[in-house]
Design a protein around this motif. Structure first.
Motif, mmCIF file in Angstrom:
data_model
loop_
_atom_site.group_PDB
_atom_site.id
_atom_site.type_symbol
_atom_site.label_atom_id
_atom_site.label_comp_id
_atom_site.label_asym_id
_atom_site.label_seq_id
_atom_site.Cartn_x
_atom_site.Cartn_y
_atom_site.Cartn_z
ATOM 1 N N GLN A 136 -6.564 0.202 5.589
ATOM 2 C CA GLN A 136 -5.482 1.131 5.877
ATOM 3 C C GLN A 136 -6.050 2.444 6.394
ATOM 4 O OE1 GLN A 136 -2.414 1.630 2.833
ATOM 5 N NE2 GLN A 136 -2.551 3.818 3.127
ATOM 6 N N MET A 170 0.812 -1.183 0.000
ATOM 7 C CA MET A 170 0.000 0.000 0.000
ATOM 8 C C MET A 170 0.868 1.264 0.000
ATOM 9 S SD MET A 170 -3.540 -0.571 1.455
ATOM 10 C CE MET A 170 -4.430 -2.036 1.142
ATOM 11 N N TRP A 171 1.781 1.368 0.931
ATOM 12 C CA TRP A 171 2.758 2.447 0.897
ATOM 13 C C TRP A 171 4.027 1.881 0.343
ATOM 14 C CZ3 TRP A 171 3.297 6.378 5.418
ATOM 15 C CH2 TRP A 171 2.182 7.189 5.441
ATOM 16 N N MET A 177 0.910 5.684 8.829
ATOM 17 C CA MET A 177 0.032 4.802 8.075
ATOM 18 C C MET A 177 -0.053 3.498 8.851
ATOM 19 S SD MET A 177 -0.312 1.904 5.984
ATOM 20 C CE MET A 177 1.378 1.454 5.740
ATOM 21 N N THR A 178 -1.262 3.055 9.099
ATOM 22 C CA THR A 178 -1.476 1.781 9.780
ATOM 23 C C THR A 178 -2.302 0.891 8.860
ATOM 24 O OG1 THR A 178 -1.469 2.908 11.902
ATOM 25 C CG2 THR A 178 -2.355 0.673 11.868
ATOM 26 N N GLU A 179 -1.752 -0.281 8.557
ATOM 27 C CA GLU A 179 -2.463 -1.252 7.736
ATOM 28 C C GLU A 179 -2.747 -2.483 8.587
ATOM 29 O OE1 GLU A 179 -2.005 -3.883 3.657
ATOM 30 O OE2 GLU A 179 -0.417 -2.508 4.219
ATOM 31 N N SER A 219 -7.985 -6.440 4.213
ATOM 32 C CA SER A 219 -7.138 -5.435 4.862
ATOM 33 C C SER A 219 -7.770 -4.054 4.791
ATOM 34 C CB SER A 219 -5.746 -5.408 4.232
ATOM 35 O OG SER A 219 -5.811 -4.978 2.896
ATOM 36 N N ASN A 261 -4.711 6.516 7.700
ATOM 37 C CA ASN A 261 -3.607 7.472 7.681
ATOM 38 C C ASN A 261 -3.887 8.597 8.667
ATOM 39 O OD1 ASN A 261 -2.097 6.333 5.378
ATOM 40 N ND2 ASN A 261 -3.951 6.842 4.264
#
Length: 176
Positions: free
Chosen positions: A124, A1-2, A56-58, A122, A126
């Motif tokens: 995500q 993702m990032w 950023m949290t996934e 999943s 931010n």
């Protein structure tokens, strides 16, 4: 993702370059009583002036579902898991994730013999931090305590459901 790319962007108001630097760490939770602490490097003030921090949290929910026999034509399961993170000098943050599993039972063989499958989903989130930046600056590492709730580990005579959560936290320092 990032991505792990470092790229320059221009702050058009001040006509200056903002240089982001990003790093990530991750952990997998297998049960609700498990806690973890992620370690990420602090911003080195020798690089410049820290202007903001992006977090950023996934969260990826993974589950194994096994049914020895299925009654009806449809099997549905919804998991909802919360990840709690405590960033330095910030309010505690709860990241909510959910995963849906649907299985259509198409024949009598599946109803009698059941099925076994793995699914994952999943989400995500931010966050941009512009205050209390001193807690992110200096030598050494940031420690980010994490905990989880909502994971399922269930087994009876006909059903087995196990779930886990893979949490990835990335921090990007925007500085000039």
């Amino acid at each position: 993702m990032w991505t792990d790319l470092v790229q320059k962007s221009v702050d058009t108001k001040a006509n200056r370059f903002i240089v982001p630097a990003e790093t990530c760490n991750e952990v997998t939770f297998l049960n609700n009583s498990q806690t973890a602490t992620l370690s990420l490097p602090k911003f080195d003030p020798n690089l410049g002036t820290l202007r903001s921090v992006e977090i950023m949290t996934e969260c990826m929910i993974m589950a194994d579902v096994a049914e020895k026999e299925v009654k009806g034509n449809n099997y549905a399961l919804m998991l909802s898991v919360d990840l709690t993170a405590q960033l330095p000098n910030q309010t505690q943050k709860v990241h909510q994730s959910s995963a849906k599993f649907n299985k259509t039972v198409q024949d009598e063989g599946m109803q009698e013999n059941g099925f076994s499958e793995t699914f994952k989903d999943s989400k995500q989130s931010n966050e941009l931090i512009t205050k209390n930046l001193d807690a992110f600056t200096g030598s050494g590492n940031l420690t980010i305590p994490l905990s989880v709730s909502g994971l399922i580990n269930f087994k009876d005579q006909v059903s087995t459901i196990t779930s886990n959560l893979k949490a990835k936290v990335c921090i990007k320092y925007n500085y000039e």
